[in-house]
Design a protein around this motif. Structure first.
Motif, PDB file in Angstrom:
ATOM      1  N   ILE A  89      29.957 -15.294 -26.297  1.00 50.49           N
ATOM      2  CA  ILE A  89      29.467 -14.233 -27.180  1.00 50.49           C
ATOM      3  C   ILE A  89      28.053 -14.544 -27.668  1.00 50.49           C
ATOM      4  O   ILE A  89      27.235 -13.646 -27.872  1.00 50.49           O
ATOM      5  CB  ILE A  89      30.424 -14.056 -28.377  1.00 50.49           C
ATOM      6  CG1 ILE A  89      31.799 -13.606 -27.884  1.00 50.49           C
ATOM      7  CG2 ILE A  89      29.872 -13.060 -29.398  1.00 50.49           C
ATOM      8  CD1 ILE A  89      32.859 -13.552 -28.958  1.00 50.49           C
ATOM      9  N   ASP A  90      27.771 -15.837 -27.870  1.00 58.28           N
ATOM     10  CA  ASP A  90      26.478 -16.239 -28.442  1.00 58.28           C
ATOM     11  C   ASP A  90      25.427 -16.541 -27.385  1.00 58.28           C
ATOM     12  O   ASP A  90      24.269 -16.802 -27.729  1.00 58.28           O
ATOM     13  CB  ASP A  90      26.687 -17.471 -29.328  1.00 58.28           C
ATOM     14  CG  ASP A  90      27.697 -17.209 -30.443  1.00 58.28           C
ATOM     15  OD1 ASP A  90      27.591 -16.157 -31.094  1.00 58.28           O
ATOM     16  OD2 ASP A  90      28.605 -18.042 -30.635  1.00 58.28           O
ATOM     17  N   MET A  91      25.814 -16.531 -26.128  1.00 60.19           N
ATOM     18  CA  MET A  91      24.846 -16.839 -25.066  1.00 60.19           C
ATOM     19  C   MET A  91      23.910 -15.660 -24.838  1.00 60.19           C
ATOM     20  O   MET A  91      24.319 -14.500 -24.961  1.00 60.19           O
ATOM     21  CB  MET A  91      25.588 -17.144 -23.759  1.00 60.19           C
ATOM     22  CG  MET A  91      26.439 -18.391 -23.785  1.00 60.19           C
ATOM     23  SD  MET A  91      27.370 -18.597 -22.236  1.00 60.19           S
ATOM     24  CE  MET A  91      26.035 -19.054 -21.115  1.00 60.19           C
ATOM     25  N   PRO A  92      22.661 -15.901 -24.493  1.00 58.84           N
ATOM     26  CA  PRO A  92      21.789 -14.811 -24.042  1.00 58.84           C
ATOM     27  C   PRO A  92      22.420 -14.139 -22.820  1.00 58.84           C
ATOM     28  O   PRO A  92      23.065 -14.796 -21.999  1.00 58.84           O
ATOM     29  CB  PRO A  92      20.487 -15.523 -23.665  1.00 58.84           C
ATOM     30  CG  PRO A  92      20.520 -16.820 -24.414  1.00 58.84           C
ATOM     31  CD  PRO A  92      21.956 -17.204 -24.500  1.00 58.84           C
ATOM     32  N   TRP A  93      22.213 -12.846 -22.704  1.00 55.01           N
ATOM     33  CA  TRP A  93      22.900 -12.093 -21.656  1.00 55.01           C
ATOM     34  C   TRP A  93      22.597 -12.631 -20.254  1.00 55.01           C
ATOM     35  O   TRP A  93      23.466 -12.632 -19.387  1.00 55.01           O
ATOM     36  CB  TRP A  93      22.536 -10.613 -21.746  1.00 55.01           C
ATOM     37  CG  TRP A  93      21.087 -10.298 -21.529  1.00 55.01           C
ATOM     38  CD1 TRP A  93      20.103 -10.252 -22.461  1.00 55.01           C
ATOM     39  CD2 TRP A  93      20.460 -10.009 -20.277  1.00 55.01           C
ATOM     40  NE1 TRP A  93      18.891  -9.949 -21.885  1.00 55.01           N
ATOM     41  CE2 TRP A  93      19.090  -9.789 -20.545  1.00 55.01           C
ATOM     42  CE3 TRP A  93      20.910  -9.911 -18.960  1.00 55.01           C
ATOM     43  CZ2 TRP A  93      18.177  -9.481 -19.543  1.00 55.01           C
ATOM     44  CZ3 TRP A  93      20.003  -9.597 -17.953  1.00 55.01           C
ATOM     45  CH2 TRP A  93      18.656  -9.391 -18.255  1.00 55.01           C
ATOM     46  N   TYR A  94      21.372 -13.095 -20.055  1.00 55.14           N
ATOM     47  CA  TYR A  94      21.025 -13.568 -18.713  1.00 55.14           C
ATOM     48  C   TYR A  94      21.722 -14.889 -18.384  1.00 55.14           C
ATOM     49  O   TYR A  94      22.012 -15.176 -17.219  1.00 55.14           O
ATOM     50  CB  TYR A  94      19.499 -13.696 -18.564  1.00 55.14           C
ATOM     51  CG  TYR A  94      18.846 -14.655 -19.528  1.00 55.14           C
ATOM     52  CD1 TYR A  94      18.735 -16.013 -19.230  1.00 55.14           C
ATOM     53  CD2 TYR A  94      18.340 -14.202 -20.737  1.00 55.14           C
ATOM     54  CE1 TYR A  94      18.148 -16.888 -20.116  1.00 55.14           C
ATOM     55  CE2 TYR A  94      17.750 -15.073 -21.643  1.00 55.14           C
ATOM     56  CZ  TYR A  94      17.663 -16.408 -21.329  1.00 55.14           C
ATOM     57  OH  TYR A  94      17.072 -17.282 -22.216  1.00 55.14           O
ATOM     58  N   GLN A  95      22.011 -15.705 -19.431  1.00 53.68           N
ATOM     59  CA  GLN A  95      22.779 -16.922 -19.198  1.00 53.68           C
ATOM     60  C   GLN A  95      24.253 -16.597 -18.990  1.00 53.68           C
ATOM     61  O   GLN A  95      24.916 -17.199 -18.139  1.00 53.68           O
ATOM     62  CB  GLN A  95      22.625 -17.884 -20.381  1.00 53.68           C
ATOM     63  CG  GLN A  95      21.253 -18.512 -20.487  1.00 53.68           C
ATOM     64  CD  GLN A  95      21.179 -19.524 -21.620  1.00 53.68           C
ATOM     65  OE1 GLN A  95      22.177 -19.863 -22.249  1.00 53.68           O
ATOM     66  NE2 GLN A  95      19.969 -19.999 -21.905  1.00 53.68           N
ATOM     67  N   TYR A  96      24.770 -15.637 -19.783  1.00 53.95           N
ATOM     68  CA  TYR A  96      26.177 -15.239 -19.653  1.00 53.95           C
ATOM     69  C   TYR A  96      26.473 -14.730 -18.246  1.00 53.95           C
ATOM     70  O   TYR A  96      27.515 -15.028 -17.665  1.00 53.95           O
ATOM     71  CB  TYR A  96      26.497 -14.158 -20.693  1.00 53.95           C
ATOM     72  CG  TYR A  96      27.894 -13.591 -20.590  1.00 53.95           C
ATOM     73  CD1 TYR A  96      29.000 -14.303 -21.057  1.00 53.95           C
ATOM     74  CD2 TYR A  96      28.114 -12.341 -20.012  1.00 53.95           C
ATOM     75  CE1 TYR A  96      30.276 -13.789 -20.967  1.00 53.95           C
ATOM     76  CE2 TYR A  96      29.393 -11.813 -19.913  1.00 53.95           C
ATOM     77  CZ  TYR A  96      30.469 -12.547 -20.393  1.00 53.95           C
ATOM     78  OH  TYR A  96      31.739 -12.033 -20.292  1.00 53.95           O
ATOM     79  N   LEU A  97      25.512 -13.993 -17.683  1.00 52.73           N
ATOM     80  CA  LEU A  97      25.677 -13.444 -16.333  1.00 52.73           C
ATOM     81  C   LEU A  97      25.203 -14.417 -15.248  1.00 52.73           C
ATOM     82  O   LEU A  97      25.216 -14.071 -14.068  1.00 52.73           O
ATOM     83  CB  LEU A  97      24.910 -12.127 -16.209  1.00 52.73           C
ATOM     84  CG  LEU A  97      25.413 -10.977 -17.096  1.00 52.73           C
ATOM     85  CD1 LEU A  97      24.495  -9.778 -16.978  1.00 52.73           C
ATOM     86  CD2 LEU A  97      26.841 -10.589 -16.719  1.00 52.73           C
ATOM     87  N   LEU A  98      24.793 -15.618 -15.652  1.00 49.23           N
ATOM     88  CA  LEU A  98      24.323 -16.661 -14.735  1.00 49.23           C
ATOM     89  C   LEU A  98      23.111 -16.228 -13.933  1.00 49.23           C
ATOM     90  O   LEU A  98      22.871 -16.711 -12.819  1.00 49.23           O
ATOM     91  CB  LEU A  98      25.456 -17.086 -13.781  1.00 49.23           C
ATOM     92  CG  LEU A  98      26.608 -17.865 -14.408  1.00 49.23           C
ATOM     93  CD1 LEU A  98      27.716 -18.091 -13.376  1.00 49.23           C
ATOM     94  CD2 LEU A  98      26.132 -19.211 -14.951  1.00 49.23           C
ATOM     95  N   LEU A  99      22.324 -15.311 -14.499  1.00 48.66           N
ATOM     96  CA  LEU A  99      21.143 -14.849 -13.776  1.00 48.66           C
ATOM     97  C   LEU A  99      20.101 -15.961 -13.660  1.00 48.66           C
ATOM     98  O   LEU A  99      19.391 -16.041 -12.648  1.00 48.66           O
ATOM     99  CB  LEU A  99      20.541 -13.624 -14.478  1.00 48.66           C
ATOM    100  CG  LEU A  99      21.415 -12.365 -14.488  1.00 48.66           C
ATOM    101  CD1 LEU A  99      20.681 -11.215 -15.146  1.00 48.66           C
ATOM    102  CD2 LEU A  99      21.818 -11.976 -13.066  1.00 48.66           C
ATOM    103  N   ASP A 100      20.000 -16.811 -14.711  1.00 47.62           N
ATOM    104  CA  ASP A 100      19.054 -17.923 -14.628  1.00 47.62           C
ATOM    105  C   ASP A 100      19.469 -18.914 -13.545  1.00 47.62           C
ATOM    106  O   ASP A 100      18.630 -19.457 -12.815  1.00 47.62           O
ATOM    107  CB  ASP A 100      18.932 -18.619 -15.980  1.00 47.62           C
ATOM    108  CG  ASP A 100      20.270 -19.093 -16.538  1.00 47.62           C
ATOM    109  OD1 ASP A 100      21.315 -18.531 -16.131  1.00 47.62           O
ATOM    110  OD2 ASP A 100      20.274 -20.007 -17.394  1.00 47.62           O
ATOM    111  N   VAL A 101      20.783 -19.136 -13.426  1.00 45.57           N
ATOM    112  CA  VAL A 101      21.291 -20.013 -12.365  1.00 45.57           C
ATOM    113  C   VAL A 101      21.053 -19.373 -10.994  1.00 45.57           C
ATOM    114  O   VAL A 101      20.679 -20.050 -10.020  1.00 45.57           O
ATOM    115  CB  VAL A 101      22.788 -20.315 -12.574  1.00 45.57           C
ATOM    116  CG1 VAL A 101      23.349 -21.106 -11.395  1.00 45.57           C
ATOM    117  CG2 VAL A 101      22.997 -21.075 -13.875  1.00 45.57           C
ATOM    118  N   ALA A 102      21.281 -18.046 -10.923  1.00 43.16           N
ATOM    119  CA  ALA A 102      21.056 -17.338  -9.657  1.00 43.16           C
ATOM    120  C   ALA A 102      19.599 -17.448  -9.227  1.00 43.16           C
ATOM    121  O   ALA A 102      19.298 -17.660  -8.041  1.00 43.16           O
ATOM    122  CB  ALA A 102      21.456 -15.871  -9.806  1.00 43.16           C
ATOM    123  N   VAL A 103      18.687 -17.321 -10.215  1.00 40.38           N
ATOM    124  CA  VAL A 103      17.258 -17.471  -9.908  1.00 40.38           C
ATOM    125  C   VAL A 103      16.984 -18.898  -9.422  1.00 40.38           C
ATOM    126  O   VAL A 103      16.232 -19.104  -8.462  1.00 40.38           O
ATOM    127  CB  VAL A 103      16.407 -17.148 -11.151  1.00 40.38           C
ATOM    128  CG1 VAL A 103      14.944 -17.556 -10.916  1.00 40.38           C
ATOM    129  CG2 VAL A 103      16.487 -15.671 -11.479  1.00 40.38           C
TER     130      VAL A 103
END
Length: 516
Positions: A464-478
């Motif tokens: 709930i407290d994670m930034p949306w891009y971290q929650y969706l693993l977009l930073d990991v995907a990048v």
């Protein structure tokens, strides 16, 4: 330890854990929403808590709620509560039927009325001051996406709040609910979707998560509530608890988290004796069909009413029909058409064999509770979703409100009334719904008390407290994309290097052989 001392500490401990709390409920004043907020308020009141409901001073059922012992705090409606008027109900019904249940049209019809009520509510500073003086321990907020302005009030009072909602807002509650098998709540999909349906479901789920669904706040409200209104759409994510008005006995199985509590069926009750008018009609009847389309859908177009009358006239059943404008039609002798019906008591009667419904959430739960087969004629919002899950559970059949014929309705009634498999599924589903340590109302009260006493840290996922891009693993995907791109680059460079030097390596190898 002396007996007196032991009794003193025991009593103190009991008082600590059985304290009366001050709880305020903030519903959207639709009758369908009050159908679960009112039972919760009464259960809180009966459990010894000081319970308040915040409503428009023009809300028509306000006195009835006061007579039941509930505390009502009112805001100045300036003479009318538009979303509690017959004219509003009629506009929504006609607009939805004429436009095939289009969600965009629904937004245009409902959002301005909600915005008007929000403005009246939030601009009543006297009400806000009353709230501060009372000193609430917790607020229960209606999670209707058109009415997220309601979250501003507990934010201003600096009190914790929880969300009670029929819409299962998985994104804001940060519940990992893959759209591969979890249908968007306002879609026309079930849990078993085709490729194209999954494709569309992903789009709708993402669009809803990213969109601003509440009407914009007026500048006056933004100026008055600068801190709370800056990003009021995100206030829902700070809920200490989410209470979803659903249950696995009637809905698809879905992922969940500890701070998600299912409280579907809070309006359920055992039956009471029928009022005289209905008792006489039922007494001379063989098999009863209950027909009602809820509070909002009370003004059906004449051509739809005529199709229903034609189907009922040919049917072997007797009908009790909530039809506010019955005097305008030629009603058959086997139909009792009235402005109001005791829906729960009729559904629980032994002679009732079917229920014709728009698939409202509360009506579906009452039908399941009493194991009554359903014929669904959904129109808009979650009714389509509800009718699909009902059909998937084989609790009845679904027809199109826009396209059904009298013959189709007649055959559907005969099918559900005499189908042993449907009846067996309903009996089992009813037993699953009933067989709990606590009913839905008591379950909701238990968790409200739990959160007030202990907070929500042990229930709250870090997601709930994670930034949306971290929650969706977009930073990991990048990161993986960059790593993959770098590997491709290395392979390409190696290939170029090998290609460029291959001839030299071959020539060198031949020269060495000649030398030897």
């Amino acid at each position: 330890m002396k007996p007196f001392t032991f009794l003193f500490f025991s009593a103190a401990t009991l008082l600590c854990y059985a304290s009366a709390f001050k709880v305020v409920l903030l519903p959207t004043p639709f009758v369908s929403h009050m159908n679960y907020f009112e039972p919760l308020a009464l259960e809180l009141h009966q459990s010894g808590h000081e319970t308040y409901l915040v409503l428009s001073d023009s809300f028509r059922a306000r006195q009835r709620l006061t007579d039941k012992g509930l505390n009502i705090l009112t805001y100045d409606s300036k003479g009318t509560c538009e979303i509690d008027t017959d004219d509003f109900f009629k506009r929504v019904t006609i607009g939805m039927i004429d436009n095939g249940g289009d969600p965009g049209v629904l937004g245009k019809l409902v959002a301005p009325a909600i915005e008007s009520e929000c403005s009246k509510f939030l601009l009543d500073i006297e009400l806000l001051e009353k709230g501060k003086k009372i000193g609430f321990d917790l607020a229960v907020v209606d999670g209707l996406f058109f009415a997220r302005c309601l979250y501003i009030w507990p934010k201003e009072l600096n009190i914790p709040y929880i969300t009670l909602t029929t819409l299962q807002d998985f994104w804001r509650a940060r519940v990992p609910a893959p759209p591969s098998f979890v249908p968007f709540h306002y879609s026309s999909f079930g849990e078993r979707m085709t490729y194209l349906e999954r494709f569309a479901n992903v789009f709708m789920s993402v669009f809803f998560a990213l969109s601003t669904t509440s009407p914009p706040l007026s500048q006056v409200i933004r100026d008055r509530y600068k801190d709370s209104s800056a990003d009021f759409e995100s206030l829902a994510t700070k809920s200490k608890l989410w209470m979803f008005n659903t249950d696995f006995s009637i809905d698809y199985a879905k992922p969940s988290l500890p701070n998600i509590i299912h409280v579907g069926g809070m309006s359920l009750n055992s039956t009471k004796p029928l009022p005289e008018l209905f008792a006489k009609f039922v007494a001379k009847s063989n098999r009863i069909v209950v027909v009602t389309f809820g509070s909002v859908i009370s003004q059906l177009p004449n051509y739809i009413v005529e199709k229903m009358i034609d189907a009922f006239r040919q049917s072997p059943f007797q009908f009790v029909w909530r039809l506010p404008k019955a005097k305008e039609f030629s009603i058959p002798d086997n139909v009792l058409a009235v402005d109001w019906i005791p829906q729960n008591d009729l559904l629980g009667h032994e002679k009732t064999v079917a229920f014709v419904t728009h698939s409202g959430n509360n009506g579906q739960f009452e039908a399941l509770y009493h194991a009554v087969p359903m014929v669904a004629l959904p129109i808009f919002a979650d009714q389509i979703y509800n009718s699909l899950r009902m059909e998937a559970k084989n609790y009845g059949v679904r027809l199109s409100m826009h396209k059904f014929t009298s013959q189709q309705l007649k055959e559907a009634l005969e099918k559900v009334a005499d189908n042993k498999e449907i009846k067996a599924n309903l009996v089992k589903g009813s037993m699953i719904l009933r067989d709990r340590p606590l009913n839905a109302r008591k379950r909701a009260v238990y968790w409200i008390e739990h959160v007030i006493k202990y907070g929500d840290r042990h229930l709250r996922s870090y997601g709930i407290d994670m930034p949306w891009y971290q929650y969706l693993l977009l930073d990991v995907a990048v990161g993986y994309a960059l790593l993959f791109g770098f590997l491709i680059y290395l392979i390409k460079r190696a290939f170029v290097y090998v290609s460029a030097n291959a001839q030299n390596w071959i020539g060198t190898s031949k020269n060495k052989k000649k030398t030897h």
